[in-house]
Motif scaffolding. Structure first.
Motif, PDB file in Angstrom:
ATOM      1  N   ILE A   1     -22.140  34.478  11.810  1.00 29.79           N
ATOM      2  CA  ILE A   1     -21.656  33.198  12.347  1.00 29.79           C
ATOM      3  C   ILE A   1     -22.744  32.535  13.191  1.00 29.79           C
ATOM      4  O   ILE A   1     -22.947  31.314  13.144  1.00 29.79           O
ATOM      5  CB  ILE A   1     -20.373  33.404  13.164  1.00 29.79           C
ATOM      6  CG1 ILE A   1     -19.220  33.827  12.236  1.00 29.79           C
ATOM      7  CG2 ILE A   1     -19.994  32.138  13.931  1.00 29.79           C
ATOM      8  CD1 ILE A   1     -17.969  34.293  12.965  1.00 29.79           C
ATOM      9  N   LEU A   2     -23.465  33.333  13.953  1.00 28.70           N
ATOM     10  CA  LEU A   2     -24.488  32.783  14.850  1.00 28.70           C
ATOM     11  C   LEU A   2     -25.736  32.305  14.116  1.00 28.70           C
ATOM     12  O   LEU A   2     -26.395  31.368  14.575  1.00 28.70           O
ATOM     13  CB  LEU A   2     -24.890  33.836  15.885  1.00 28.70           C
ATOM     14  CG  LEU A   2     -23.926  34.050  17.046  1.00 28.70           C
ATOM     15  CD1 LEU A   2     -24.331  35.271  17.851  1.00 28.70           C
ATOM     16  CD2 LEU A   2     -23.891  32.814  17.945  1.00 28.70           C
ATOM     17  N   LEU A   3     -26.080  32.933  12.996  1.00 26.85           N
ATOM     18  CA  LEU A   3     -27.364  32.628  12.357  1.00 26.85           C
ATOM     19  C   LEU A   3     -27.537  31.153  11.993  1.00 26.85           C
ATOM     20  O   LEU A   3     -28.577  30.555  12.314  1.00 26.85           O
ATOM     21  CB  LEU A   3     -27.565  33.517  11.128  1.00 26.85           C
ATOM     22  CG  LEU A   3     -28.895  33.337  10.387  1.00 26.85           C
ATOM     23  CD1 LEU A   3     -30.087  33.539  11.325  1.00 26.85           C
ATOM     24  CD2 LEU A   3     -28.973  34.302   9.201  1.00 26.85           C
ATOM     25  N   PRO A   4     -26.579  30.496  11.316  1.00 25.62           N
ATOM     26  CA  PRO A   4     -26.780  29.063  11.028  1.00 25.62           C
ATOM     27  C   PRO A   4     -26.917  28.217  12.292  1.00 25.62           C
ATOM     28  O   PRO A   4     -27.655  27.226  12.306  1.00 25.62           O
ATOM     29  CB  PRO A   4     -25.513  28.684  10.242  1.00 25.62           C
ATOM     30  CG  PRO A   4     -25.011  29.974   9.689  1.00 25.62           C
ATOM     31  CD  PRO A   4     -25.335  31.006  10.723  1.00 25.62           C
ATOM     32  N   LEU A   5     -26.205  28.608  13.363  1.00 26.01           N
ATOM     33  CA  LEU A   5     -26.316  27.872  14.624  1.00 26.01           C
ATOM     34  C   LEU A   5     -27.721  28.019  15.198  1.00 26.01           C
ATOM     35  O   LEU A   5     -28.308  27.048  15.697  1.00 26.01           O
ATOM     36  CB  LEU A   5     -25.282  28.391  15.626  1.00 26.01           C
ATOM     37  CG  LEU A   5     -23.818  28.323  15.183  1.00 26.01           C
ATOM     38  CD1 LEU A   5     -22.915  28.966  16.224  1.00 26.01           C
ATOM     39  CD2 LEU A   5     -23.391  26.876  14.928  1.00 26.01           C
TER      40      LEU A   5
ATOM     41  N   PRO B   1     -20.944  21.722  17.183  1.00 23.39           N
ATOM     42  CA  PRO B   1     -21.077  20.766  18.302  1.00 23.39           C
ATOM     43  C   PRO B   1     -21.297  21.451  19.644  1.00 23.39           C
ATOM     44  O   PRO B   1     -22.049  20.960  20.485  1.00 23.39           O
ATOM     45  CB  PRO B   1     -19.752  19.999  18.269  1.00 23.39           C
ATOM     46  CG  PRO B   1     -19.259  20.144  16.866  1.00 23.39           C
ATOM     47  CD  PRO B   1     -19.690  21.510  16.431  1.00 23.39           C
ATOM     48  N   VAL B   2     -20.637  22.590  19.846  1.00 23.29           N
ATOM     49  CA  VAL B   2     -20.837  23.344  21.092  1.00 23.29           C
ATOM     50  C   VAL B   2     -22.286  23.825  21.179  1.00 23.29           C
ATOM     51  O   VAL B   2     -22.914  23.762  22.246  1.00 23.29           O
ATOM     52  CB  VAL B   2     -19.873  24.547  21.152  1.00 23.29           C
ATOM     53  CG1 VAL B   2     -20.103  25.367  22.428  1.00 23.29           C
ATOM     54  CG2 VAL B   2     -18.428  24.089  21.076  1.00 23.29           C
ATOM     55  N   ALA B   3     -22.825  24.291  20.060  1.00 24.30           N
ATOM     56  CA  ALA B   3     -24.198  24.786  20.044  1.00 24.30           C
ATOM     57  C   ALA B   3     -25.198  23.686  20.378  1.00 24.30           C
ATOM     58  O   ALA B   3     -26.127  23.884  21.172  1.00 24.30           O
ATOM     59  CB  ALA B   3     -24.515  25.386  18.668  1.00 24.30           C
ATOM     60  N   ILE B   4     -25.020  22.520  19.778  1.00 20.27           N
ATOM     61  CA  ILE B   4     -25.953  21.412  20.012  1.00 20.27           C
ATOM     62  C   ILE B   4     -25.846  20.915  21.452  1.00 20.27           C
ATOM     63  O   ILE B   4     -26.861  20.713  22.130  1.00 20.27           O
ATOM     64  CB  ILE B   4     -25.677  20.276  19.007  1.00 20.27           C
ATOM     65  CG1 ILE B   4     -25.987  20.757  17.579  1.00 20.27           C
ATOM     66  CG2 ILE B   4     -26.521  19.048  19.349  1.00 20.27           C
ATOM     67  CD1 ILE B   4     -25.582  19.769  16.506  1.00 20.27           C
ATOM     68  N   ALA B   5     -24.610  20.725  21.921  1.00 19.18           N
ATOM     69  CA  ALA B   5     -24.417  20.230  23.287  1.00 19.18           C
ATOM     70  C   ALA B   5     -24.987  21.198  24.315  1.00 19.18           C
ATOM     71  O   ALA B   5     -25.616  20.787  25.303  1.00 19.18           O
ATOM     72  CB  ALA B   5     -22.933  19.980  23.543  1.00 19.18           C
TER      73      ALA B   5
ATOM     74  N   LEU C   1     -24.122  30.252  25.675  1.00 22.39           N
ATOM     75  CA  LEU C   1     -25.259  31.032  26.161  1.00 22.39           C
ATOM     76  C   LEU C   1     -26.449  30.925  25.210  1.00 22.39           C
ATOM     77  O   LEU C   1     -27.600  30.833  25.653  1.00 22.39           O
ATOM     78  CB  LEU C   1     -24.846  32.494  26.350  1.00 22.39           C
ATOM     79  CG  LEU C   1     -23.895  32.763  27.519  1.00 22.39           C
ATOM     80  CD1 LEU C   1     -23.425  34.214  27.494  1.00 22.39           C
ATOM     81  CD2 LEU C   1     -24.581  32.446  28.847  1.00 22.39           C
ATOM     82  N   VAL C   2     -26.189  30.940  23.907  1.00 26.41           N
ATOM     83  CA  VAL C   2     -27.274  30.761  22.933  1.00 26.41           C
ATOM     84  C   VAL C   2     -27.918  29.391  23.112  1.00 26.41           C
ATOM     85  O   VAL C   2     -29.147  29.258  23.104  1.00 26.41           O
ATOM     86  CB  VAL C   2     -26.756  30.928  21.490  1.00 26.41           C
ATOM     87  CG1 VAL C   2     -27.837  30.540  20.490  1.00 26.41           C
ATOM     88  CG2 VAL C   2     -26.327  32.370  21.240  1.00 26.41           C
TER      89      VAL C   2
END
Length: 255
Positions: free
Chosen positions: A48-52, A210-214, A17-18
Motif C-alpha cells: 500500500i505504501l509503495l505507490p505513495l 491526498p493525505v500523502a501529498i498534503a 509520517l511518511v
C-alpha cells in the motif's frame, strides 16, 4: 477498498509520517510499515505504501535533480537490486510470521540506531574521512535494498556508507532522493510478482494519496518550525514498541 476502521486509525498517521519524512523530517517514515502491519500484515502494508512513496519521490528528485553523486549511485544501485531480490525471496518463500519477525527486528534495530545517532555523529566529527572502500558500499547498497523491500527502511545502511563521505548537504540529499526513487521503482516488479497490487490495495492507495501529498508539503513547511529532538525520540520509541509487538507475534507464529 479496505474498510476496517482500525486500519485507517493506523494507516492515516503512518502515511502522514511518511509525508513528513519526505518533506524534511528524515527517518521518521520508517515507522509506517510496522504501524500499518498491525492491521493488515507487513507485506500488504508495504504494498500500500509503495505507490505513495513513488509519488512523493517526484518532489525530491525534481528539487535536487542537479546535485547528486554519480559514482555513489553507480556503486550502490546494482547491489540494491540484489537486496530487493533477497527481500522478495523472503516474502515469497517463508511464512507471513517470518516476514513479521523480520520487519519487527529491522524496526527495533533502526530505532535503536537512530536514538544513538546524535552520539555517533559527535564521535564521527572528530574522524577524518576514510578511504572509499567500495566493497562496503556494495554491502550497504545490498542491505539498503533488502531492508527497503521488506519494510521501506533502507535509510540506515545507505547512510552508514554515504555519511562518512562528507558530501555537501544538497549533494547528499539529492543522491539519497535519486537512490531511493530508483529503488522504489525497482521494488515494483517484486510486489507485482507477490500478487500484492490487488484492486483492494490500489483503491486504498487512491484514498490515502491526498493525505500523502498534503503531509509531504506540510513537512516542507514545518521542518524548520517544529523542535525536532523530542519529536524524533517519541517516534523512535514508538517504533521500538511496534517493532517489538511484530517481532513477538512473528516469533510465536513460527514457534
Amino acid at each position: 477498498m479496505l474498510t476496517d476502521p482500525f486500519f485507517y486509525a493506523v494507516a492515516i498517521p503512518a502515511v502522514i509520517l511518511v509525508g513528513l519524512a519526505k518533506g524534511g523530517f528524515a527517518g521518521i517514515g520508517v515507522v509506517a510499515t510496522p504501524l500499518m502491519a498491525l492491521a493488515v500484515g507487513p507485506v500488504k502494508a508495504a504494498a500500500i505504501l509503495l505507490p505513495l512513496l513513488i509519488v512523493q519521490d517526484v518532489v525530491g528528485v525534481w528539487a535536487y535533480r542537479r546535485t547528486w553523486d554519480k559514482g555513489l549511485l553507480i556503486l550502490m544501485t546494482p547491489p540494491a537490486a540484489f537486496g530487493i531480490f533477497l527481500g522478495w525471496a523472503l516474502a515469497a518463500l517463508v511464512s507471513s510470521a517470518a516476514v513479521e519477525l523480520a520487519v519487527g527486528l529491522v524496526s527495533i534495530l533502526f530505532a535503536a540506531q537512530r536514538l544513538w545517532a546524535e552520539r555517533a555523529v559527535k564521535a564521527a566529527a572528530a574522524i577524518e574521512t576514510g578511504p572509499a572502500r567500495p566493497w562496503l558500499g556494495v554491502l550497504c547498497g545490498m542491505a539498503s535494498g533488502f531492508t527497503s523491500q521488506i519494510a521501506h527502511a533502507g535509510g540506515p545502511p545507505f547512510q552508514i556508507y554515504v555519511l562518512p563521505r562528507r558530501l555537501p548537504r544538497d549533494v547528499f540529499v539529492g543522491t539519497s532522493a535519486i537512490f531511493f526513487a530508483v529503488v522504489n521503482w525497482m521494488k515494483l516488479p517484486a510486489y507485482i510478482a507477490l500478487g500484492q497490487f490487488t484492486h483492494e490495495v490500489l483503491a486504498t492507495v487512491a484514498v490515502l494519496l491526498p493525505v500523502a501529498i498534503a503531509s509531504t508539503w506540510a513537512g516542507v513547511l514545518l521542518v524548520r518550525k517544529v523542535p525536532a529532538e523530542g519529536f524524533y525520540k517519541v517516534i523512535y520509541v514508538l517504533l521500538i514498541l511496534v517493532g517489538t509487538k511484530l517481532a513477538w507475534d512473528g516469533f510465536f507464529g513460527l514457534a
